[in-house]
Scaffold this motif. Structure first.
Motif, PDB file in Angstrom:
ATOM      1  N   LYS A   1      37.415  46.608  42.406  1.00 59.31           N
ATOM      2  CA  LYS A   1      38.750  47.120  42.658  1.00 59.31           C
ATOM      3  C   LYS A   1      39.710  46.492  41.672  1.00 59.31           C
ATOM      4  O   LYS A   1      39.651  45.298  41.395  1.00 59.31           O
ATOM      5  CB  LYS A   1      39.156  46.787  44.100  1.00 59.31           C
ATOM      6  CG  LYS A   1      40.489  47.330  44.492  1.00 59.31           C
ATOM      7  CD  LYS A   1      40.798  46.942  45.928  1.00 59.31           C
ATOM      8  CE  LYS A   1      42.224  47.316  46.261  1.00 59.31           C
ATOM      9  NZ  LYS A   1      42.583  46.920  47.613  1.00 59.31           N
ATOM     10  N   ALA A   2      40.646  47.358  41.175  1.00 53.84           N
ATOM     11  CA  ALA A   2      41.632  46.846  40.223  1.00 53.84           C
ATOM     12  C   ALA A   2      43.005  47.348  40.627  1.00 53.84           C
ATOM     13  O   ALA A   2      43.153  48.465  41.119  1.00 53.84           O
ATOM     14  CB  ALA A   2      41.295  47.317  38.818  1.00 53.84           C
ATOM     15  N   GLU A   3      44.016  46.517  40.442  1.00 55.78           N
ATOM     16  CA  GLU A   3      45.391  46.904  40.718  1.00 55.78           C
ATOM     17  C   GLU A   3      46.163  46.865  39.425  1.00 55.78           C
ATOM     18  O   GLU A   3      46.051  45.907  38.657  1.00 55.78           O
ATOM     19  CB  GLU A   3      46.036  45.963  41.738  1.00 55.78           C
ATOM     20  CG  GLU A   3      45.494  46.157  43.121  1.00 55.78           C
ATOM     21  CD  GLU A   3      46.249  45.307  44.139  1.00 55.78           C
ATOM     22  OE1 GLU A   3      47.384  44.891  43.851  1.00 55.78           O
ATOM     23  OE2 GLU A   3      45.684  45.085  45.210  1.00 55.78           O
ATOM     24  N   CYS A   4      46.956  47.907  39.198  1.00 58.81           N
ATOM     25  CA  CYS A   4      47.745  47.982  37.961  1.00 58.81           C
ATOM     26  C   CYS A   4      49.214  47.820  38.302  1.00 58.81           C
ATOM     27  O   CYS A   4      49.707  48.429  39.250  1.00 58.81           O
ATOM     28  CB  CYS A   4      47.528  49.324  37.269  1.00 58.81           C
ATOM     29  SG  CYS A   4      45.841  49.601  36.780  1.00 58.81           S
ATOM     30  N   LYS A   5      49.917  47.037  37.532  1.00 56.79           N
ATOM     31  CA  LYS A   5      51.355  46.863  37.687  1.00 56.79           C
ATOM     32  C   LYS A   5      52.006  47.189  36.354  1.00 56.79           C
ATOM     33  O   LYS A   5      51.507  46.797  35.302  1.00 56.79           O
ATOM     34  CB  LYS A   5      51.700  45.423  38.070  1.00 56.79           C
ATOM     35  CG  LYS A   5      51.270  45.049  39.466  1.00 56.79           C
ATOM     36  CD  LYS A   5      51.745  43.663  39.815  1.00 56.79           C
ATOM     37  CE  LYS A   5      51.307  43.292  41.223  1.00 56.79           C
ATOM     38  NZ  LYS A   5      51.743  41.938  41.566  1.00 56.79           N
TER      39      LYS A   5
ATOM     40  N   MET B   1      33.020  47.659  34.322  1.00 53.24           N
ATOM     41  CA  MET B   1      31.727  48.228  33.997  1.00 53.24           C
ATOM     42  C   MET B   1      31.505  49.468  34.863  1.00 53.24           C
ATOM     43  O   MET B   1      31.685  49.446  36.073  1.00 53.24           O
ATOM     44  CB  MET B   1      30.639  47.193  34.274  1.00 53.24           C
ATOM     45  CG  MET B   1      29.288  47.697  33.939  1.00 53.24           C
ATOM     46  SD  MET B   1      28.141  46.327  34.064  1.00 53.24           S
ATOM     47  CE  MET B   1      26.683  47.216  34.341  1.00 53.24           C
ATOM     48  N   VAL B   2      31.090  50.549  34.250  1.00 56.22           N
ATOM     49  CA  VAL B   2      30.844  51.811  34.941  1.00 56.22           C
ATOM     50  C   VAL B   2      29.371  51.867  35.305  1.00 56.22           C
ATOM     51  O   VAL B   2      28.510  51.639  34.464  1.00 56.22           O
ATOM     52  CB  VAL B   2      31.224  53.007  34.036  1.00 56.22           C
ATOM     53  CG1 VAL B   2      30.921  54.319  34.713  1.00 56.22           C
ATOM     54  CG2 VAL B   2      32.672  52.911  33.634  1.00 56.22           C
ATOM     55  N   PRO B   3      29.040  52.174  36.578  1.00 55.62           N
ATOM     56  CA  PRO B   3      27.624  52.264  36.950  1.00 55.62           C
ATOM     57  C   PRO B   3      26.942  53.434  36.261  1.00 55.62           C
ATOM     58  O   PRO B   3      27.586  54.342  35.758  1.00 55.62           O
ATOM     59  CB  PRO B   3      27.675  52.464  38.455  1.00 55.62           C
ATOM     60  CG  PRO B   3      29.063  52.815  38.796  1.00 55.62           C
ATOM     61  CD  PRO B   3      29.928  52.380  37.670  1.00 55.62           C
TER      62      PRO B   3
END
Length: 173
Positions: A26-30, A1-3
């Protein structure tokens, strides 16, 4: 969700994607590890390992080889000219003054190097003499040049000779 404060902006022409706002989560991409990903990584590693410069053996010698020279032709010519001219010897003061006044009749401003070439006198001796008859310009268009003091000039700064339309000279005040 974008503030609410943040927004996503696409910069046109640069193909850059930038985002502004506050971090909420926080998100981590693999990456998906598959055959295509592994090929890509192998290519990246192979490119990184390659030396940037390669040395190669030549089959024949290059045509234009510049061999080291102990003394170049320009230096030899300079040394020859210096020997011909010899050491600078101080001439009589009046002779040097005459040469300087003659030079300043041709041009109003002179560099010290030019005056040394004209008079063929040592720099220190020439500076001794020119300090008495000249002014050194430290700023302006004629920076680092010498000119005669007003009492030694044959012209004054108030009167300038100009050419009339018909070609005769006249004085302006």
């Amino acid at each position: 969700m974008v503030p609410e404060e943040g927004f996503l902006k696409l910069l046109l022409g640069c193909n850059e994607l930038s985002m502004e706002g506050m971090v909420v989560q926080k998100a981590e991409c693999k990456p998906v590890v598959n055959e295509n990903y592994m090929k890509l990584k192998k290519q990246q590693i192979a490119e990184a390992i390659k030396p940037r410069r390669l040395s190669q053996q030549l089959k024949k010698a290059v045509g234009n080889i510049y061999k080291p020279v102990a003394n170049h032709g320009v230096n030899l010519m300079f040394e020859k000219k210096k020997k011909q001219d010899g050491r600078m010897v101080r001439a009589e003061r009046q002779v040097v003054l005459d040469m300087l006044f003659l030079a300043f009749e041709r041009h109003q401003y002179y560099n010290i190097r030019d005056l040394v070439d004209i008079t063929k006198q040592p720099v220190t001796y020439l500076k001794e003499i020119i300090r008495e008859i000249g002014l050194y310009n430290t700023m302006g268009a004629h920076k680092s040049t010498w000119e005669l003091k007003p009492e030694y000039r044959h012209y004054s700064s108030d009167e300038k000779v100009t050419m009339n339309v018909c070609g005769t000279s006249g004085k302006k005040k």
